[in-house]
Design an enzyme around this catalytic site. Structure first.
Site, mmCIF file in Angstrom:
data_model
loop_
_atom_site.group_PDB
_atom_site.id
_atom_site.type_symbol
_atom_site.label_atom_id
_atom_site.label_comp_id
_atom_site.label_asym_id
_atom_site.label_seq_id
_atom_site.Cartn_x
_atom_site.Cartn_y
_atom_site.Cartn_z
ATOM 1 N N LYS A 128 2.337 25.703 -4.237
ATOM 2 C CA LYS A 128 1.203 25.151 -3.858
ATOM 3 C C LYS A 128 0.936 23.605 -3.878
ATOM 4 O O LYS A 128 0.553 22.953 -4.841
ATOM 5 C CB LYS A 128 -0.245 25.671 -4.772
ATOM 6 C CG LYS A 128 -0.398 27.156 -4.594
ATOM 7 C CD LYS A 128 -1.535 27.654 -5.324
ATOM 8 C CE LYS A 128 -1.620 28.993 -5.240
ATOM 9 N NZ LYS A 128 -2.700 29.709 -5.826
ATOM 10 N N ASP A 173 0.149 39.299 -13.173
ATOM 11 C CA ASP A 173 -0.949 38.737 -12.504
ATOM 12 C C ASP A 173 -2.151 39.214 -13.001
ATOM 13 O O ASP A 173 -2.537 40.211 -12.722
ATOM 14 C CB ASP A 173 -0.618 39.250 -10.854
ATOM 15 C CG ASP A 173 -1.599 38.842 -9.901
ATOM 16 O OD1 ASP A 173 -1.859 37.504 -10.004
ATOM 17 O OD2 ASP A 173 -2.364 39.363 -9.077
ATOM 18 N N ARG A 205 0.880 -1.435 -0.101
ATOM 19 C CA ARG A 205 0.020 -0.094 -0.083
ATOM 20 C C ARG A 205 0.981 1.320 0.129
ATOM 21 O O ARG A 205 0.583 2.162 -0.664
ATOM 22 C CB ARG A 205 -1.012 0.061 1.013
ATOM 23 C CG ARG A 205 -1.884 1.043 1.590
ATOM 24 C CD ARG A 205 -2.733 1.722 0.346
ATOM 25 N NE ARG A 205 -3.293 0.920 -0.556
ATOM 26 C CZ ARG A 205 -3.224 1.064 -2.002
ATOM 27 N NH1 ARG A 205 -2.736 2.113 -2.521
ATOM 28 N NH2 ARG A 205 -3.596 0.145 -2.687
ATOM 29 N N LYS A 260 6.044 39.911 -4.131
ATOM 30 C CA LYS A 260 4.745 39.941 -4.349
ATOM 31 C C LYS A 260 3.906 41.224 -3.903
ATOM 32 O O LYS A 260 4.519 41.898 -3.307
ATOM 33 C CB LYS A 260 3.943 38.764 -3.979
ATOM 34 C CG LYS A 260 4.717 37.441 -4.555
ATOM 35 C CD LYS A 260 3.856 36.215 -4.026
ATOM 36 C CE LYS A 260 2.868 35.824 -5.298
ATOM 37 N NZ LYS A 260 2.319 34.671 -4.951
ATOM 38 N N GLU A 272 6.289 40.610 -9.108
ATOM 39 C CA GLU A 272 4.716 40.438 -9.516
ATOM 40 C C GLU A 272 4.268 41.741 -9.833
ATOM 41 O O GLU A 272 4.379 42.673 -8.980
ATOM 42 C CB GLU A 272 3.872 39.593 -8.523
ATOM 43 C CG GLU A 272 2.464 39.422 -8.702
ATOM 44 C CD GLU A 272 1.727 39.012 -7.878
ATOM 45 O OE1 GLU A 272 1.158 37.709 -7.655
ATOM 46 O OE2 GLU A 272 1.729 39.689 -6.644
#
Lengths: 281, 281, 281, 281, 281, 281
Positions: E136, E216, E101, E168, E195
């Protein structure tokens, strides 16, 4: 880690390991309880014993939930009576329940070691001889058990292979002779202890400048002769299967130390229990 | 980690911790020896016992020096006699000497636990009752001690708080009633055990659908009545200060389990020693 | 961990930490290379030095890729000349490139410490005095540096606060007096060293039974008087800002030890480089 | 971990490791002191230096005993004078004594690195050239030393192999050519630096689109020609055995960076001491 | 750790963590099997996918039992068909069952990430635009997922906050202005990405010397204007909620990069299964 | 670790690992900000979802900087709407920025798992059937995902191989027969689950005393017959590729459990964002 005096530096990791093995991914039963409850509990003892393990007990709850408060009626090293309450806890009920067993496991083990040490020490208290522990300890619990020996009135022998030299029979076979082994050991900046089997080896060890000589399986009579032969040149230690009955006689010979593996390799856990006395939601 | 069957998964870290506490920054005495020597040694036992701890013993030397070879004459779970050689080691002499104490510390502890378990199990062998261990274990050594219980013929109760539900008196105070506690437990996908103090609670537990009921401090007569009352609905477990004398009689009542904290909270270490038999430079 | 003799037990974790800080999530430049290439490289030295650090160097490549083979032309403790090749490596080219800097960082540091130790030791080689290191070490690298001191011919003072007692001025202020401090220390089973500021304190220390006395900032003339006063009762150690020029004269006074923080708190890295000599795809 | 700005994220583990190697199983000497004493101490410097290491110093005492309070008269990066008190500590005396050496070991090392960096930076302060460190660092202490370089006014080159691409001679042998290597590197989203040996390689690197070119062992005259040839296309870095004398002349050529391994591979520890000034029981 | 090229350095600890959470104190079901059995098993896939995760799969069995042998019919990055066998395992049956597994969990996750990346990449393959991942990711699995993105044909953006500068909107609020932020960033030796929200900010970023500018939430038309305005001065990256439909059109504008959080924050696990094909006792 | 109820015990290490992979040696961009700034930020959601992950989110900031304060408007398990603010943070701006991504990565993952669980549970809410998770989880995140399943209204199947017995097809091949396997399992003190392929095996499992029987790939009609055949003797679980459409019909057959790997092996991350709302220097 808190103040380093007297309390082993590895207490946090010892407790973390113990909590992990009990809690794993979480207390399934405590999850059934209402989350917001608070409680009070008392820890009491059912035997005559010497208390030991309070810092580990405290650390268990500190790691579980810092809101738990533990108030001790006794300190480590105190004699306790059957029925005596040694501490009172208050805080979130789930934390009290989740930590109970792990905390008591430390207390029952370390109080057991302190108690047997106290008993042995009392048997030789009328002499100058000191009781030493050994490296025959429970794996992973050595520093805790050595602390318990101190609480019981004993003295710590070396912590491990790294902090003192002790030349034993097997080492001698590899080195050739006592004097060769001692000569090499002298080049270090360390106290040197050597194990001897008879009086000839004892004399060789003394002439080689050993700081401590361990008399291995010497009879009572041989110990007496060894003390005279030594005449204060080195410190003498008796080791090997020393039983309780023989302790006083051996100590009366005037040896400096008696070491006993039984203090830490056997465990007679002391019987403690924790009782919830109040619970408010 | 090697094959996971039967042997606890944390063996490597348990041994590492034990070696660290003994070796620290290195074996001062072994440093005095010639580096290139090889040796042979035998481990023998001085008592009647059940052997246990071979995987930990092996792991000690595997971590120290992979050239050490250990040949076992016996397997974990075997009965051994005084004077019997259980294994022979060969490899670099410094590694044999540096690992000796740590390896023996595991063997003496775990054989002690396996031996006492075997003794208890033999007392109830004529019944269907099984002997369970508890969570009263030495901190950090639970998985090793539970393995020793298996070697002695016992059965493991839960490993910790995380792998089974056991509702005890303190939990009941927080939940209100047995039936409320059981109803909530039923929503999990877990076997549910509950501790009861008397027959009324027992009946309530049975009707609530408990899988196992622990009879707390029931007298022999009360146990007999409980077995009749239960009539096979749940499994019954006797807990509390069970002494050796009472074991047989309790088992003969037909309870499913007797659990004993004494198996793992007390330790009567078995006496093993390692002797160097050959040494070549 | 391999044989524990002489080589610090924490070598694997020291190397792992060093590799982690250099490799992090992977060597971006080595990723640009063809994966299947193999290579050969030579490590040579550009200075006169004492070689030290081979076990750490080996461990770097063992952790990176077990197919790398390192053949040493010299052993730790050997004197080396400018231009001399100390070892030859062969194995997967990406591993050679990824491990180069970390492996050399150990070699340049530890050879630096061994070299300065050798230089100091040679200045007092005509006396019985031994050169000791101190606890003024690079954080996290103490056991490695203490090993380098041994390779250079020095002797290790205590490893840390845990393996020997050394009562210093600040401790005395807390304890009240030298004799009070010594009396308490005597209850342990440890060699006892105490620092003294003048001859009065020295005499008090000797009468209290100190094993070693550290003479703090004594002038050459004061050291000579201290040696006479001691008359072989304890071992004497000189500490404090000892410069290279004064070493021989101090040693000729007959003190047992001179300890120097400069050995391990300063670093003059030895200049090593690794050159790829062959590369086959 | 506290605020992540400027202070390396691994400070807690670096300090824990250092404390472990010094404290091990506990401070044997501090155990002789009365437990309840409190004290005050001052840390002063005996040299001209740039202060560096306060966060590590604080962390040592935070881990030992959170009741210790450290008040700094200076901040990291401040110039300090001989005799200047840099901070005052107060708290439990045993903690002050147990943490003293470990805390000072960080301070003396990191102030040493910051001081030599400041000295180098001052030599090129009249130019636009910036001083870079390298990966030639003490194993396990890289992030701390890189912080010290920042405190001294230098600029950090890459932290390790994982955070920037730097194609060196050995990589080129494996890839075939500069343009092939650059083409492959372009496919990443990374700044690309490449080492060149002569002007032909420099031109190839510039045409291949390198962001930074490292001029390896270029003479002063070669550097001047390289700056003209580059004509602002890439940034230029001088590396290799740069000595203090040559720094100003090299910087005046207009190169963007000079990198120096000497900043971090050598250590000239700054002399700090801690003195107990008050002690109350 | 094996060769560091391409494969994340933390693979051993990632696998250890995963095995620990599945095995804990041991596989209860495998314990019921005969210990000495050997087996053979095949892993096959039930979908169209890109294979990824072989090194983690191998490491699972290497940690469990080094006698398990895994033979791969495919390499990471290979396209696979429904029903295709990707590897065959042989070794002790309990190890095969205990590792199944955990090993499949890595394969199904990483193949999922590689497959979706391959699909996105194919949509922009007719342009020069490259597909980037983001931060992310699944906590603790970033390096594995970033490896999967490479296998799928994507390019890795920064690994974390530590290896690249990306200014940013929130940073700008704290710094005051784009040009102030860029000026400060220029003092580091790092590639600088910033950004921007509109064309005015874009122009300011380009004049401040940004290496990469992230647009952006620009509309398709705004992106086209940005590419013209940039005119090759910096690299341009499109970020924000890019859906599959829009990918091709955006790439055709000539931007250098499109970054997508969806690649790693969503997971569509690929369906793999392991079947025991032979078993001999 | 804080209160152990409901929240997995490994939360601190899970978060530490995630922070390490993002922060590494420090946030390069945050270093460009003024150190002393404080800020306020709001986390809001852009979708319909079930909130989950608050303890991990809190722990991220607790580890980064204990001065950060998080105020939650919602609790784990609450339904949330697009645009809804779920919490407000205040504290040092660099810590808010450095922790943002890691904290959101936990929130978006765990809310995703809780949300899909809630959706599945709602489809069978009109029956007594309960929804179970499986061991098909993201490596290293199992305890977190299992917590999310609870928040969504599901029930946890076993945590791993260590806390329950589940005999599957591969195990049966090794043991010979269902009744042999069950007999051996009965000797443990564990709930026993067994997987069956058809009605004959089901009957054998029921007669062998299985506590739970897993019906592997049974058709709807077969499930209905199995429920009648079982007649309350054991609990029945449906496993295998259950799609959303079939859930209600399957549940209406009266089975006790439906288990679904899709809950935890696939991830549809919920879209959260953090916006700085105020910043003061």
């Amino acid at each position: 880690m808190r103040t380093t005096v007297n309390i082993p530096a590895d207490i946090a990791s010892t407790v973390r390991r113990a909590l992990n093995e009990d809690l794993g991914t979480g207390d399934l039963t405590a999850r059934l309880l209402p989350e917001q409850g608070a409680g009070t509990a008392q820890v009491s003892c059912r035997e005559h014993a010497v208390l030991c393990g309070a810092p580990w007990f405290d650390e268990v709850f500190r790691q579980l939930d810092q809101r738990v408060r533990v108030d001790w009626q006794n300190r480590d090293g105190d004699p306790i009576e059957p029925g005596q309450t040694v501490c009172t806890l208050s805080g979130p009920a789930p934390a009290l329940l989740s930590g109970e067993r792990t905390a008591l496991n430390f207390l029952q083990l370390l109080s057991g070691t302190a108690s047997v040490t106290r008993e042995y020490v009392s048997l030789i208290a009328h002499t100058q001889t000191r009781l030493l522990d050994t490296r025959k300890t429970l794996p992973g619990l050595r520093s805790a058990q050595k602390y318990a020996v101190l609480c019981g009135g004993g003295v710590n022998h070396r912590m491990g292979l790294y902090d003192a030299i002790l030349i034993k029979e097997n080492h001698l076979r590899a080195s050739g002779s006592i004097s060769a082994a001692l000569a090499q050991a002298k080049a270090t900046q360390r106290r040197i202890e050597i194990e001897v089997e008879d009086e000839t080896q004892l004399e060789e060890a003394l002439q080689g400048g050993a700081d401590v000589v361990m008399l291995d399986n010497f009879s009572l009579e041989q110990v007496r002769r060894a003390v005279r032969l030594n005449n204060g040149r080195a410190r003498l230690e008796i080791s090997g299967g020393v039983d309780k009955q023989a302790l006083a006689e051996l100590a009366e010979t005037g040896v400096d130390y008696i070491s006993s593996g039984a203090l830490t390799k056997h465990v007679q856990a002391v019987d403690f229990s924790m009782l919830m006395t109040e619970h408010t939601i």
